[in-house]
Scaffold this active site. Sequence first.
Site, PDB file in Angstrom:
ATOM      1  CG  ASP A 172      82.633 126.553  18.802  1.00  0.00           C
ATOM      2  OD1 ASP A 172      82.381 126.642  20.016  1.00  0.00           O
ATOM      3  OD2 ASP A 172      82.593 127.540  18.029  1.00  0.00           O
TER       4      ASP A 172
ATOM      5  CG  HIS B 169      84.360 124.140  23.610  1.00  0.00           C
ATOM      6  ND1 HIS B 169      83.115 123.626  23.313  1.00  0.00           N
ATOM      7  CD2 HIS B 169      84.635 125.057  22.635  1.00  0.00           C
ATOM      8  CE1 HIS B 169      82.642 124.208  22.222  1.00  0.00           C
ATOM      9  NE2 HIS B 169      83.539 125.077  21.797  1.00  0.00           N
TER      10      HIS B 169
END
Length: 319
Positions: free
Chosen positions: A101, A296
């Site tokens: 991320d 994610h």
Amino acid sequence: MTEIKHRSVPVNGITLNIAEAGEGPLVVLLHGFPESSYSYRHQLTALAEAGYHAVAPDQRGYPRSEHPASADDYSILHLVGDVVGLIGALGAPDAVVVGHDWGSPVAWNTALFRPDLVRGVVSLSVPFQPRGDIAPLDGVRAAFGEKFYQIYFQEPGVAEKELEGDTAAMFTKMFYWYSGDSPQVQNLITDENGMTGSLALPEELPSWFTAEDIAAYTAEFAEEGFTGALNWYRNIDRNWELTTAWAGAKITVPAMFLGGDKDPVVNWFDPATLELAMTPAVENLTSFGLVEGAGHWIQQERPDETNAALIAFARSVDR
């Protein structure tokens, strides 16, 4: 099981908390938003047992590490400087630098700015994006409009109100709806209730994310809140201005990318052509993979696959 230990390390005039395990060549694991070193709990032990000194810092502005007051102190130069300083403080000649991320741009730019200190660079979820010709926020406004989450995060106090309200519910929604367990890939567009306010609480948690995990994240952010973490977003355009000298520069060290095919970030791009799209700017992309059904939070959702890929890559760049 290998024990994960915590200690404070002075770096670049601030103090960072690190979680670490094992001995051997250094692997630095950089978390993303809204996470902490806790997100690498599975990787720290696996890397240690594979013969590495695995270190996950809580990065500046995040729980247990220092929170500089000024938003200007969260530029990409500060963040890369923390990684460079940490490698030196740990007495290592170099490191495999892993990012997830927001940690991914920090990892990529550490490799770009200081390839002499990076044996190899790994990105989980976020491909390398060369510096573009226009300011990044102008680019996302044109592509996604004013309600894109990065725009929502810009005004101090607005996103904090959402994230610091019912924080446990926010984490529950964030980790579920942006994971591979979500019935649909999220578009990262906010509404009148912010990024997570309109999302429903899941009827049950996915197997990889427990009530204890939610409690751990909630407790970590309870004291300092989210302003430090959000200040990273408030430097997006400033980072573009500060990195003019690296326009056109390429990643030359060995590189690995691993993402989930249900990751909203991966799906900003064309997953089918992502590897090919990365190779002009990442000259030595030796490992590329998309995990079917993963979202994610790949290192938490699919720790076994992630650990195997990380260890194989680390061994491939051992000197």
